[in-house]
Design a protein around this motif. Structure first.
Motif, PDB file in Angstrom:
ATOM      1  N   ASP A   1       0.848  -1.197   0.000  1.00 35.59           N
ATOM      2  CA  ASP A   1       0.000   0.000   0.000  1.00 35.59           C
ATOM      3  C   ASP A   1       0.888   1.253   0.000  1.00 35.59           C
ATOM      4  O   ASP A   1       0.674   2.182  -0.781  1.00 35.59           O
ATOM      5  CB  ASP A   1      -0.921  -0.022   1.235  1.00 35.59           C
ATOM      6  CG  ASP A   1      -1.873   1.159   1.293  1.00 35.59           C
ATOM      7  OD1 ASP A   1      -2.315   1.611   0.212  1.00 35.59           O
ATOM      8  OD2 ASP A   1      -2.176   1.629   2.402  1.00 35.59           O
TER       9      ASP A   1
ATOM     10  N   HIS B   1       1.277   4.192  -2.783  1.00 38.79           N
ATOM     11  CA  HIS B   1       1.124   5.633  -2.528  1.00 38.79           C
ATOM     12  C   HIS B   1       2.237   6.407  -3.238  1.00 38.79           C
ATOM     13  O   HIS B   1       1.997   7.454  -3.838  1.00 38.79           O
ATOM     14  CB  HIS B   1       1.204   5.947  -1.023  1.00 38.79           C
ATOM     15  CG  HIS B   1       0.054   5.402  -0.246  1.00 38.79           C
ATOM     16  ND1 HIS B   1       0.136   5.115   1.098  1.00 38.79           N
ATOM     17  CD2 HIS B   1      -1.203   5.080  -0.620  1.00 38.79           C
ATOM     18  CE1 HIS B   1      -1.024   4.641   1.509  1.00 38.79           C
ATOM     19  NE2 HIS B   1      -1.853   4.606   0.483  1.00 38.79           N
TER      20      HIS B   1
ATOM     21  N   HIS C   1      -6.004   3.294  -6.320  1.00 41.29           N
ATOM     22  CA  HIS C   1      -6.846   3.445  -5.129  1.00 41.29           C
ATOM     23  C   HIS C   1      -8.325   3.572  -5.499  1.00 41.29           C
ATOM     24  O   HIS C   1      -9.183   3.066  -4.782  1.00 41.29           O
ATOM     25  CB  HIS C   1      -6.397   4.638  -4.287  1.00 41.29           C
ATOM     26  CG  HIS C   1      -5.313   4.286  -3.311  1.00 41.29           C
ATOM     27  ND1 HIS C   1      -4.038   4.017  -3.708  1.00 41.29           N
ATOM     28  CD2 HIS C   1      -5.340   4.122  -1.961  1.00 41.29           C
ATOM     29  CE1 HIS C   1      -3.307   3.717  -2.641  1.00 41.29           C
ATOM     30  NE2 HIS C   1      -4.070   3.767  -1.563  1.00 41.29           N
TER      31      HIS C   1
ATOM     32  N   HIS D   1      -7.199  -3.470   2.308  1.00 38.18           N
ATOM     33  CA  HIS D   1      -6.830  -2.342   1.439  1.00 38.18           C
ATOM     34  C   HIS D   1      -5.538  -2.590   0.651  1.00 38.18           C
ATOM     35  O   HIS D   1      -5.495  -2.376  -0.563  1.00 38.18           O
ATOM     36  CB  HIS D   1      -6.707  -1.081   2.319  1.00 38.18           C
ATOM     37  CG  HIS D   1      -6.282   0.136   1.577  1.00 38.18           C
ATOM     38  ND1 HIS D   1      -7.096   0.761   0.655  1.00 38.18           N
ATOM     39  CD2 HIS D   1      -5.130   0.842   1.615  1.00 38.18           C
ATOM     40  CE1 HIS D   1      -6.444   1.808   0.163  1.00 38.18           C
ATOM     41  NE2 HIS D   1      -5.257   1.878   0.729  1.00 38.18           N
TER      42      HIS D   1
ATOM     43  N   ASN E   1      -5.290  -3.059  -3.427  1.00 38.60           N
ATOM     44  CA  ASN E   1      -4.410  -2.180  -4.208  1.00 38.60           C
ATOM     45  C   ASN E   1      -3.396  -2.973  -5.024  1.00 38.60           C
ATOM     46  O   ASN E   1      -3.142  -2.658  -6.181  1.00 38.60           O
ATOM     47  CB  ASN E   1      -3.640  -1.248  -3.267  1.00 38.60           C
ATOM     48  CG  ASN E   1      -4.400   0.038  -3.007  1.00 38.60           C
ATOM     49  OD1 ASN E   1      -5.050   0.568  -3.886  1.00 38.60           O
ATOM     50  ND2 ASN E   1      -4.307   0.531  -1.799  1.00 38.60           N
TER      51      ASN E   1
HETATM   52 FE   LIG Z   1      -3.662   3.342   0.490  1.00 39.28          FE
END
Ligand SMILES: [Fe+2]
Length: 385
Positions: free
Chosen positions: A195, A199, A264, A278, A282
């Protein structure tokens, strides 16, 4: 500089192995008298909260503990935390845990000074007043939520994840102690670390990237990509844990300002409806979205390939960009992160509805390096099956 941009982040960041020991000083610096700790039951069982409580008790700081945060928390949890905060007359919120605990802490702090209900603040810049003083301590190298003005909560009625975006959600202090991440199991290290890496990739390739966010995102990709395998293979490797936490912090600073993009956006509908964690949602969506997005910014995707250690000498920019996808594919395989939506029960018949859902995530799609329509969305989900 080709347009007007701005940059904001958490005003005080304390980090390093053993930095948790300085927690009482940070609370005193903020002139707080009573602390509400917001966390989840897992960290209580792991003994982490006991360490925090010992530090507070030793310093003579009164506290109480709210430890009912769940994964993908419902926004109703905030009301329970708020009731306890009021009953205890706490004037500082200490959020400790993964993204869920930290986001509940952030929202509880603003709801203490703004009239309810929580639902009224879903959206951008709708929170009128600053919240209570807040200190955030992440225990995963993942969300970077300690430096973002964003909180994501689940609305179980709409089966949707909803975001509050407000500068009032930035804490007064973020404290990052990599020793707290040592006990994380490999699967959680992998999912949260991916994750964070996503980002950085998304901030770097966002249409709203700036020279400041690029600097942060490039450093974050380097730290995360080159340490995630070690952190998963040997959880007690403090140097790798330390670099992962630093990477997730820098990635958080980057995407808090440049935004994340379509990965996302695609992860939200499947996360809410099929309860896919999450980081895993992703990671599954990263490959098909990245392949689609390459054409939107070949130069930056080619740079990502170089950061990821791919040899791009003598190849075209198009081929170099493709190598970034190959590096990510190899990484996801090494970390044994599930790579197919079908593993979680997503079927062909769900795709039209999911694609419609993703088109509503306009806040993130607006940052995407390539314009994306409904048919593209269906094709991308299909590739993720
Ligand atoms: Fe995230």
């Amino acid at each position: 500089m080709d347009r007007i941009t701005s940059f904001q982040t958490t005003r005080r960041i304390v980090m390093g192995p053993g930095s948790l020991k300085g927690l009482a000083d940070e609370i005193k610096r903020l002139n707080a008298s009573r602390v509400l700790i917001i966390t989840d039951p897992g960290l209580v069982r792991a003994g982490v909260i006991e360490r925090v409580e010992e530090i507070l008790a030793k310093a003579g700081i009164p506290y109480s503990r709210f430890d009912k945060v769940e994964p993908d928390p419902r926004f109703e949890i905030v009301d329970d935390a708020l009731a306890q905060l009021r009953a205890e007359s706490a004037d500082l919120v200490l959020g400790i845990g993964g993204g869920s605990s930290i986001d509940i802490a952030k929202v509880t702090a603003i709801m203490a000074t703004n009239a309810g209900p929580v639902g009224a603040y879903f959206g951008i810049d709708l929170v009128p007043k600053a919240g209570l003083k807040t200190i955030l301590i992440p225990t995963t190298a993942g969300t970077g939520s300690e430096v973002t003005p964003i909180a994501i909560l689940s609305d179980h009625h709409d089966k949707l994840k909803k975001g509050i975006v407000s500068p009032h959600l930035l804490p007064d202090c973020a404290l990052l102690d990599p020793e707290l991440t040592i006990g994380l199991p490999p699967q959680v290290t992998a999912a949260t670390g991916m994750d964070a890496l996503i980002h950085a990739i998304e901030a770097y390739t966002s249409k709203n990237a700036t020279s400041v966010t690029d600097l942060l995102a490039v450093q974050a990709m380097d730290l995360l990509f080159n340490n995630i395998r070690i952190a998963c293979a040997n959880g007690s490797h403090l140097e790798a844990r330390s670099k992962m936490l630093e990477g997730s912090l820098l990635a958080g600073m980057a995407f808090a300002n440049a935004g994340v993009t379509a990965v996302h956006a695609f992860a939200y509908p499947i996360g809410a409806e099929f309860h896919i964690p999450h980081g895993i949602a992703n990671t599954i969506m990263l490959l098909p979205v990245m392949e689609f997005n390459l054409l939107g910014n070949l130069k930056k995707f080619a740079n990502i390939a170089r950061i990821f250690g791919q040899n791009t000498t003598g190849v075209t920019e198009r081929k170099a960009a493709q190598l970034a996808v190959e590096a990510v594919r190899e990484l996801a395989e090494d970390l044994s992160v599930p790579q197919h939506l079908s593993t979680y029960g997503v079927k062909e018949e769900h795709i039209p509805g999911l694609a419609e859902g993703v088109m509503k995530v306009t806040r993130l799609l607006a940052n995407n390096p390539r314009v994306l329509g409904l048919e593209d969305a269906e094709m991308i989900y299909r590739r993720g099956l």
